[in-house]
Design a protein around this motif. Structure first.
Motif, mmCIF file in Angstrom:
data_model
loop_
_atom_site.group_PDB
_atom_site.id
_atom_site.type_symbol
_atom_site.label_atom_id
_atom_site.label_comp_id
_atom_site.label_asym_id
_atom_site.label_seq_id
_atom_site.Cartn_x
_atom_site.Cartn_y
_atom_site.Cartn_z
ATOM 1 N N LEU A 1 0.719 -1.234 0.131
ATOM 2 C CA LEU A 1 -0.089 0.103 0.515
ATOM 3 C C LEU A 1 0.874 1.284 0.032
ATOM 4 O O LEU A 1 2.035 1.681 0.678
ATOM 5 C CB LEU A 1 -0.916 -0.588 1.215
ATOM 6 N N THR A 2 0.690 2.454 -1.181
ATOM 7 C CA THR A 2 1.471 3.718 -0.645
ATOM 8 C C THR A 2 0.466 4.526 -1.175
ATOM 9 O O THR A 2 -0.806 4.242 -1.940
ATOM 10 C CB THR A 2 1.926 3.072 -2.884
ATOM 11 N N ILE B 1 -13.762 8.065 -1.145
ATOM 12 C CA ILE B 1 -13.968 9.982 -1.111
ATOM 13 C C ILE B 1 -12.842 9.773 -1.972
ATOM 14 O O ILE B 1 -11.431 8.861 -1.814
ATOM 15 C CB ILE B 1 -13.562 10.161 0.674
ATOM 16 N N ARG B 2 -12.591 10.546 -2.735
ATOM 17 C CA ARG B 2 -12.130 11.038 -3.984
ATOM 18 C C ARG B 2 -11.412 12.464 -3.260
ATOM 19 O O ARG B 2 -11.634 13.566 -3.707
ATOM 20 C CB ARG B 2 -12.857 11.664 -5.155
ATOM 21 N N SER C 1 -2.610 10.611 -4.104
ATOM 22 C CA SER C 1 -3.132 9.330 -4.633
ATOM 23 C C SER C 1 -2.702 7.640 -4.127
ATOM 24 O O SER C 1 -1.900 7.862 -3.038
ATOM 25 C CB SER C 1 -2.495 8.940 -5.562
ATOM 26 N N VAL C 2 -3.566 7.032 -4.003
ATOM 27 C CA VAL C 2 -3.624 5.607 -3.301
ATOM 28 C C VAL C 2 -3.254 4.408 -4.317
ATOM 29 O O VAL C 2 -4.081 4.200 -5.290
ATOM 30 C CB VAL C 2 -4.807 5.379 -2.473
ATOM 31 N N LYS D 1 -2.210 -1.528 -8.244
ATOM 32 C CA LYS D 1 -2.954 -0.215 -8.616
ATOM 33 C C LYS D 1 -3.338 0.776 -7.993
ATOM 34 O O LYS D 1 -3.915 0.570 -6.664
ATOM 35 C CB LYS D 1 -4.304 -1.943 -8.024
ATOM 36 N N ILE D 2 -3.771 1.966 -8.875
ATOM 37 C CA ILE D 2 -4.462 2.831 -8.449
ATOM 38 C C ILE D 2 -6.256 2.640 -7.917
ATOM 39 O O ILE D 2 -6.224 2.727 -8.534
ATOM 40 C CB ILE D 2 -3.996 3.941 -9.668
#
Length: 256
Positions: free
Chosen positions: A4-5, A57-58, A63-64, A69-70
């Protein structure tokens, strides 16, 4: 590369009269199989960040990425467990724990059998034909965990899942959830206000400052605690030392 980033997350809540910065430049990495917790004062954006990671939520910026995978919307690789169990009262426990499988088109005889086996592992044998109202609060939360795990998510997001339970039930569930996630090698993020819970269950703890929410400090839980069950970790001398350290930091953050 980390499992996770979270990169430079910035989020603002807008009303007609004002704009409130909820999160400012949040950056963190979580490795696969790691259990991390978010601690901080009320209103520091912990749940907002969890919702962003879940794709609910955007964010205004940032970014996540999970497993390369974004994430921009909810994804089957993400499981989300909340403070309330949100079991459908008109459905049996079997129907409740397999509802996710049905939604994503993966409900088969095999996946249903596997899910009912997981119910038994959670100490919920012979409850599949009962209704949520017939179960205690702790049993309902265990059923909610089974529902979350049934779709085999790669990461679990836990938003204060034990806070509504009595203390004894809470301690038992901490051990059960911790062991289950370790056995199934799941990555997990826990939002909690409970310092002891964070220390007992986590590999690392991110402490947030409030208004706007930022990561103030990251604590690596000592190896001797990480190797113990949550209940046993609470009895270890290192537990009290880390508890006092985090307590003092949170106390100072509340004063600011």
């Amino acid at each position: 590369m980390s499992f996770l980033t979270v990169e430079h997350i910035h989020h603002v809540y807008f009303t007609k009269e004002s704009a409130t910065v909820a999160l400012e430049d949040i950056k963190l990495n979580v490795e696969e199989g790691e259990f991390v917790s978010f601690l901080g004062p009320s209103g520091c954006g912990k749940t907002t960040l969890l919702s962003i990671i879940a794709g609910l939520i955007r964010p205004v910026e940032g970014s996540v990425k999970i497993a390369n995978k974004i994430i921009t919307k909810p994804d089957p690789i993400i499981g989300y467990m909340l403070q309330q169990d949100y079991l459908f009262p008109w459905k049996t426990i079997e129907e409740n724990v397999t509802v996710g499988l049905k939604i994503i088109g993966q409900k088969t005889e095999e996946t249903t059998t596997n899910t009912l086996s997981l119910l038994k592992e959670m100490g919920l044998e012979n409850v599949e034909h009962q209704y949520p109202s017939q179960l205690s609060g702790g049993m309902r939360q265990r059923a909610a965990l089974v529902r979350t795990l049934a779709t085999n998510p790669r990461i679990l997001l836990l938003d204060e899942p034990f806070s509504a339970l009595d203390y004894q039930t809470k301690l038992r569930l901490e051990d059960l959830v911790w062991k289950t996630l370790k056995d199934y090698q799941k990555t997990a993020l826990l939002v909690t206000h409970d310092i002891g819970e964070a220390i007992a269950m986590s590999d690392r703890i991110f402490v947030f400052s409030a208004k706007p929410g930022r990561i103030n400090r990251t604590y690596l839980v000592p190896k001797e605690l990480r190797e113990l069950t949550p209940f046993d970790a609470r009895q270890h001398p290192s537990f009290s030392t880390l508890f006092q350290q985090i307590w003092k930091e949170l106390d100072q953050l509340e004063v600011k």
